[in-house]
Motif scaffolding. Structure first.
Motif, PDB file in Angstrom:
ATOM      1  N   ASP A  69      -0.952  16.783 -11.123  1.00  0.00           N
ATOM      2  CA  ASP A  69       0.172  16.469 -12.020  1.00  0.00           C
ATOM      3  C   ASP A  69       0.229  17.447 -13.184  1.00  0.00           C
ATOM      4  OD1 ASP A  69       0.865  14.370 -10.420  1.00  0.00           O
ATOM      5  OD2 ASP A  69      -0.320  12.891 -11.563  1.00  0.00           O
ATOM      6  N   ALA A  70      -0.923  17.766 -13.760  1.00  0.00           N
ATOM      7  CA  ALA A  70      -0.935  18.735 -14.874  1.00  0.00           C
ATOM      8  C   ALA A  70      -0.445  20.087 -14.401  1.00  0.00           C
ATOM      9  CB  ALA A  70      -2.345  18.835 -15.444  1.00  0.00           C
ATOM     10  N   LYS A  71      -0.929  20.493 -13.229  1.00  0.00           N
ATOM     11  CA  LYS A  71      -0.501  21.783 -12.693  1.00  0.00           C
ATOM     12  C   LYS A  71       0.983  21.788 -12.404  1.00  0.00           C
ATOM     13  CE  LYS A  71      -1.519  25.897 -11.053  1.00  0.00           C
ATOM     14  NZ  LYS A  71      -2.023  26.967 -11.933  1.00  0.00           N
ATOM     15  N   MET A  72       1.495  20.676 -11.821  1.00  0.00           N
ATOM     16  CA  MET A  72       2.927  20.594 -11.508  1.00  0.00           C
ATOM     17  C   MET A  72       3.768  20.604 -12.774  1.00  0.00           C
ATOM     18  SD  MET A  72       3.481  20.736  -8.333  1.00  0.00           S
ATOM     19  CE  MET A  72       5.175  20.181  -8.293  1.00  0.00           C
ATOM     20  N   SER A  73       3.319  19.910 -13.831  1.00  0.00           N
ATOM     21  CA  SER A  73       4.089  19.926 -15.094  1.00  0.00           C
ATOM     22  C   SER A  73       4.121  21.335 -15.676  1.00  0.00           C
ATOM     23  CB  SER A  73       3.456  18.948 -16.081  1.00  0.00           C
ATOM     24  OG  SER A  73       2.123  19.341 -16.377  1.00  0.00           O
ATOM     25  N   ASP A  74       2.997  22.036 -15.637  1.00  0.00           N
ATOM     26  CA  ASP A  74       2.990  23.428 -16.122  1.00  0.00           C
ATOM     27  C   ASP A  74       3.901  24.299 -15.283  1.00  0.00           C
ATOM     28  OD1 ASP A  74       1.164  22.657 -18.015  1.00  0.00           O
ATOM     29  OD2 ASP A  74      -0.606  23.266 -16.832  1.00  0.00           O
ATOM     30  N   LEU A  75       3.836  24.123 -13.962  1.00  0.00           N
ATOM     31  CA  LEU A  75       4.705  24.924 -13.095  1.00  0.00           C
ATOM     32  C   LEU A  75       6.174  24.580 -13.303  1.00  0.00           C
ATOM     33  CD1 LEU A  75       2.636  24.810  -9.758  1.00  0.00           C
ATOM     34  CD2 LEU A  75       2.980  26.785 -11.258  1.00  0.00           C
ATOM     35  N   ARG A  76       6.486  23.254 -13.540  1.00  0.00           N
ATOM     36  CA  ARG A  76       7.879  22.861 -13.776  1.00  0.00           C
ATOM     37  C   ARG A  76       8.408  23.490 -15.064  1.00  0.00           C
ATOM     38  NH1 ARG A  76       6.976  18.030 -13.483  1.00  0.00           N
ATOM     39  NH2 ARG A  76       7.437  17.664 -11.280  1.00  0.00           N
ATOM     40  N   MET A  77       7.592  23.455 -16.113  1.00  0.00           N
ATOM     41  CA  MET A  77       8.013  24.071 -17.365  1.00  0.00           C
ATOM     42  C   MET A  77       8.198  25.577 -17.191  1.00  0.00           C
ATOM     43  SD  MET A  77       5.540  21.995 -20.038  1.00  0.00           S
ATOM     44  CE  MET A  77       6.129  22.934 -21.430  1.00  0.00           C
ATOM     45  N   GLU A  78       7.273  26.184 -16.499  1.00  0.00           N
ATOM     46  CA  GLU A  78       7.399  27.627 -16.254  1.00  0.00           C
ATOM     47  C   GLU A  78       8.642  27.929 -15.431  1.00  0.00           C
ATOM     48  OE1 GLU A  78       4.684  31.282 -14.441  1.00  0.00           O
ATOM     49  OE2 GLU A  78       3.948  29.200 -14.423  1.00  0.00           O
ATOM     50  N   PHE A  79       8.895  27.042 -14.414  1.00  0.00           N
ATOM     51  CA  PHE A  79      10.077  27.237 -13.586  1.00  0.00           C
ATOM     52  C   PHE A  79      11.366  27.083 -14.409  1.00  0.00           C
ATOM     53  CE2 PHE A  79      13.381  25.120 -11.023  1.00  0.00           C
ATOM     54  CZ  PHE A  79      13.666  26.150 -10.137  1.00  0.00           C
ATOM     55  N   GLU A  80      11.422  26.084 -15.265  1.00  0.00           N
ATOM     56  CA  GLU A  80      12.634  25.884 -16.084  1.00  0.00           C
ATOM     57  C   GLU A  80      12.853  27.058 -17.035  1.00  0.00           C
ATOM     58  OE1 GLU A  80      12.066  22.191 -18.012  1.00  0.00           O
ATOM     59  OE2 GLU A  80      12.488  20.964 -16.209  1.00  0.00           O
ATOM     60  N   SER A  81      11.756  27.551 -17.639  1.00  0.00           N
ATOM     61  CA  SER A  81      11.919  28.712 -18.533  1.00  0.00           C
ATOM     62  C   SER A  81      12.383  29.934 -17.750  1.00  0.00           C
ATOM     63  CB  SER A  81      10.608  29.008 -19.259  1.00  0.00           C
ATOM     64  OG  SER A  81       9.585  29.337 -18.313  1.00  0.00           O
ATOM     65  N   ASP A  82      11.783  30.142 -16.540  1.00  0.00           N
ATOM     66  CA  ASP A  82      12.224  31.275 -15.715  1.00  0.00           C
ATOM     67  C   ASP A  82      13.654  31.096 -15.265  1.00  0.00           C
ATOM     68  OD1 ASP A  82       9.733  32.408 -15.969  1.00  0.00           O
ATOM     69  OD2 ASP A  82       8.956  31.593 -14.073  1.00  0.00           O
ATOM     70  N   LEU A  83      14.045  29.835 -14.945  1.00  0.00           N
ATOM     71  CA  LEU A  83      15.414  29.575 -14.514  1.00  0.00           C
ATOM     72  C   LEU A  83      16.407  29.853 -15.638  1.00  0.00           C
ATOM     73  CD1 LEU A  83      17.324  28.490 -12.330  1.00  0.00           C
ATOM     74  CD2 LEU A  83      16.889  26.181 -13.209  1.00  0.00           C
ATOM     75  N   GLN A  84      16.074  29.414 -16.855  1.00  0.00           N
ATOM     76  CA  GLN A  84      16.965  29.656 -17.988  1.00  0.00           C
ATOM     77  C   GLN A  84      17.109  31.154 -18.253  1.00  0.00           C
ATOM     78  OE1 GLN A  84      18.702  27.273 -19.464  1.00  0.00           O
ATOM     79  NE2 GLN A  84      19.762  28.804 -20.715  1.00  0.00           N
ATOM     80  N   ARG A  85      16.008  31.860 -18.170  1.00  0.00           N
ATOM     81  CA  ARG A  85      16.062  33.307 -18.397  1.00  0.00           C
ATOM     82  C   ARG A  85      16.893  33.982 -17.319  1.00  0.00           C
ATOM     83  NH1 ARG A  85      11.174  33.907 -18.376  1.00  0.00           N
ATOM     84  NH2 ARG A  85      10.827  34.773 -16.304  1.00  0.00           N
ATOM     85  N   MET A  86      16.710  33.528 -16.041  1.00  0.00           N
ATOM     86  CA  MET A  86      17.484  34.119 -14.950  1.00  0.00           C
ATOM     87  C   MET A  86      18.968  33.797 -15.090  1.00  0.00           C
ATOM     88  SD  MET A  86      14.947  33.441 -11.705  1.00  0.00           S
ATOM     89  CE  MET A  86      16.106  34.146 -10.523  1.00  0.00           C
ATOM     90  N   VAL A  87      19.285  32.554 -15.564  1.00  0.00           N
ATOM     91  CA  VAL A  87      20.716  32.187 -15.769  1.00  0.00           C
ATOM     92  C   VAL A  87      21.331  33.054 -16.856  1.00  0.00           C
ATOM     93  CG1 VAL A  87      22.217  30.355 -16.622  1.00  0.00           C
ATOM     94  CG2 VAL A  87      20.481  29.842 -14.888  1.00  0.00           C
ATOM     95  N   ASP A  88      20.597  33.268 -17.940  1.00  0.00           N
ATOM     96  CA  ASP A  88      21.115  34.131 -19.016  1.00  0.00           C
ATOM     97  C   ASP A  88      21.326  35.549 -18.519  1.00  0.00           C
ATOM     98  OD1 ASP A  88      20.983  31.922 -20.645  1.00  0.00           O
ATOM     99  OD2 ASP A  88      18.967  32.428 -21.428  1.00  0.00           O
ATOM    100  N   ASP A  89      20.344  36.060 -17.780  1.00  0.00           N
ATOM    101  CA  ASP A  89      20.477  37.426 -17.256  1.00  0.00           C
ATOM    102  C   ASP A  89      21.647  37.520 -16.308  1.00  0.00           C
ATOM    103  OD1 ASP A  89      18.276  38.120 -18.719  1.00  0.00           O
ATOM    104  OD2 ASP A  89      16.845  37.864 -17.041  1.00  0.00           O
ATOM    105  N   PHE A  90      21.809  36.452 -15.460  1.00  0.00           N
ATOM    106  CA  PHE A  90      22.913  36.470 -14.500  1.00  0.00           C
ATOM    107  C   PHE A  90      24.277  36.417 -15.203  1.00  0.00           C
ATOM    108  CE2 PHE A  90      25.892  34.082 -11.816  1.00  0.00           C
ATOM    109  CZ  PHE A  90      25.962  34.948 -10.745  1.00  0.00           C
ATOM    110  N   SER A  91      24.401  35.586 -16.243  1.00  0.00           N
ATOM    111  CA  SER A  91      25.696  35.495 -16.955  1.00  0.00           C
ATOM    112  C   SER A  91      26.025  36.805 -17.657  1.00  0.00           C
ATOM    113  CB  SER A  91      25.642  34.345 -17.969  1.00  0.00           C
ATOM    114  OG  SER A  91      24.600  34.566 -18.904  1.00  0.00           O
ATOM    115  N   THR A  92      25.014  37.428 -18.233  1.00  0.00           N
ATOM    116  CA  THR A  92      25.243  38.735 -18.888  1.00  0.00           C
ATOM    117  C   THR A  92      25.653  39.784 -17.872  1.00  0.00           C
ATOM    118  OG1 THR A  92      23.557  38.147 -20.514  1.00  0.00           O
ATOM    119  CG2 THR A  92      24.196  40.457 -20.373  1.00  0.00           C
ATOM    120  N   GLU A  93      24.937  39.820 -16.767  1.00  0.00           N
ATOM    121  CA  GLU A  93      25.259  40.806 -15.729  1.00  0.00           C
ATOM    122  C   GLU A  93      26.632  40.530 -15.133  1.00  0.00           C
ATOM    123  OE1 GLU A  93      23.133  42.679 -11.716  1.00  0.00           O
ATOM    124  OE2 GLU A  93      22.234  40.975 -12.790  1.00  0.00           O
ATOM    125  N   ARG A  94      27.003  39.243 -14.976  1.00  0.00           N
ATOM    126  CA  ARG A  94      28.307  38.890 -14.409  1.00  0.00           C
ATOM    127  C   ARG A  94      29.439  39.328 -15.352  1.00  0.00           C
ATOM    128  NH1 ARG A  94      31.818  34.495 -14.521  1.00  0.00           N
ATOM    129  NH2 ARG A  94      32.880  34.095 -12.515  1.00  0.00           N
TER     130      ARG A  94
END
Length: 510
Positions: A134-159
């Protein structure tokens, strides 16, 4: 008494015929009496035999009845004894089984405790693993959300950048297209005007040429019509018979056309069948080609396998031929060796037979001289083998036994032969020394005899050689030879005895 006398007188007064008849009657009567006695005795014996058989049968039944009672009692006792033994064995087995069940119950309880302990440990480990997961999954989920937000920002800028670039490129291409359309319309109008002017010129020129050609063709058509009319009249006059023939030929042609039509239909059917058969032939040919290719591949593989098998078989034959040659050579050598061994054995046996004739009475009774004997304590000390070496000693021991029943070791099996051989060797050495002694004694006697003969005779050889007659200053010219003392034959001890004595001295201090 008077009756007997009268009977005697009557007997004397019988005639030969009466006497013969009387004798025959007496013989018949005696035979009948003997037969009667025989029948009576046979009947008596049969009666007794039947009675004896009945008595024996009855007695046998009584004996069997009594014996059956005895056997029944013995069997009952045996069964009771067996039943007691079986009951004791059963009780012992039941006690054993109870002990085994109690032991298994204790083992089961221990196993159950170990199982519960293992389950508790396993559940604790699972809880730890789940918490860690559970601890590992929570860390991975937070990391995934931060990576997702960064990728969404990069995608909107590139678009946004891509849309701006696309709009700019689209506007440039639309301007270029408008300019090219204007140029194409101007070129099209100029080319259309040129085309219409060329069409008018070609049209006028064609009209002029057409009028000239029409006039020329009208004159030629009139001439040709006149020529055709004359030719038609001459043709109709000349071809009246041919017209009739033409009609006949037309009728024939119609019939032939019908025949041709039927034949064509038949030919079409044949062509359809031919096409069908050609398709079948093509499919069969294709299948045959595939099958032939498969068969060819299989043939090649079989040929390759055959070649490999043939090579292996030839190699094996060569190896077997080599082995056979080697075996033949070895068999020949073995045969020669066996022949030489057989010849040697025959010679040994012949020599043994000859030696047996020359043996003394003592050697015939005791063929082997006694070896050094051990005491009972020494034999026990020699026979004592450590427990760890008993199996090895048993494996190394032979099946040969001595006269006392003791096991003879492998290295002591030739002791009797060596004793006999040593006896023969000692005799041979004694004979050789005796021969040398006799030769030396013969030489001494010859020299003494020669000196004696030289002393009693005078000749040139005697005068030149040392002579006992020539004495100067009370000394003879003969040199006295050193006197050799004969020590007699020395004692020779065989190596087996020396080794045995050294072994006993080293181990037992003998």
């Amino acid at each position: 008494m008077p009756k007997k006398k009268g009977a005697g007188k009557r007997k004397i007064q019988e005639t030969p015929e009466e006497r013969q008849m009387r004798l025959e009657m007496e013989a018949l009567k005696a035979a009948e009496e003997a037969k009667f006695r025989t029948d009576k005795m046979r009947h008596t014996l049969e009666t007794r035999l039947n009675e004896e058989a009945e008595f024996s049968k009855l007695n046998m039944a009584k004996i069997q009845h009594q014996w059956r009672k005895i056997m029944r009692v013995a069997k009952v006792e045996q069964l009771r004894h067996e039943l007691e033994i079986m009951s004791q064995n059963h009780e012992r087995e039941v006690d054993m089984k109870d002990a085994i069940i109690q032991m298994l119950d204790r083992d089961l309880d221990e196993a159950e405790e170990q199982y519960q302990t293992a389950i508790r440990s396993h559940l604790h480990n699972l809880d730890c693993m789940i918490n860690l997961f559970d601890a590992k999954m929570s860390d991975l989920r937070m990391e995934f959300e931060s990576d997702l937000q960064r990728m969404v920002d990069d995608f909107s800028t590139e678009r946004r950048d891509l849309l701006e670039n696309h709009n700019r490129k689209t506007k440039e291409f639309s301007d270029i297209l408008d300019l090219q359309e204007e140029q194409f319309q101007m070129l099209e109008e100029e080319q259309h005007q040129e085309f219409e002017s060329h069409c008018e010129e070609i049209k006028n020129k064609n009209m002029e040429e057409l009028n000239v050609l029409r006039l020329t063709l009208d004159g030629q058509i009139d001439e040709i019509d006149k020529h055709f009319l004359a030719a038609a009249e001459s043709y109709s006059a000349n071809t009246k018979d041919k017209v009739q023939k033409f009609k006949e030929y037309t009728e024939r042609d119609r019939k032939a056309a019908m025949t041709i039509d039927t034949q064509m239909k038949r030919l079409l059917r044949l062509q359809d069948n031919l096409a069908l058969w050609r398709a079948k032939i093509a499919s069969n040919t294709e299948e045959s080609v595939k099958r032939n290719s498969l068969l060819k591949k299989e043939k090649e593989s079989l040929q390759e396998h055959f070649n490999r098998t043939k090579m292996a078989m030839n190699k094996m034959r060569e190896e077997q031929a080599t082995i056979l040659k080697q075996l033949s050579v070895e068999c020949n050598d073995c045969d020669k060796t066996l022949s030489s061994n057989i010849a040697l054995a025959e010679r040994i046996l012949n020599t043994a037979e000859l030696n047996r004739k020359l043996e003394t009475e003592r050697e015939k009774v005791v063929p082997f001289y006694p070896s050094l004997k051990l005491t009972a304590e020494e034999e026990l000390s020699l026979s004592d083998v450590p427990a760890g070496l008993q199996e090895e000693t048993a494996a190394l021991s032979s099946y040969c036994r001595s006269q006392s029943g003791q096991t003879v070791e492998k290295w002591n099996m030739l002791d009797n032969f060596l004793r006999k051989y040593n006896m023969v060797l000692l005799d041979k050495e004694a004979i050789r020394r005796e021969k040398e002694r006799l030769v030396q004694e013969n030489g001494d006697l010859r020299s003494i005899l020669k000196q004696y003969l030289d002393g009693i005779s005078v000749n040139q050889n005697v005068l030149q050689a040392p002579n006992p007659l020539m004495i100067v200053n009370e000394r003879s010219n003969i040199q006295a030879q050193p006197q050799q003392s004969s020590m007699g034959p020395s004692t020779i001890v065989d190596g087996y005895q020396v080794v045995a004595q050294q072994y006993y001295q080293a181990n037992f201090g003998l």
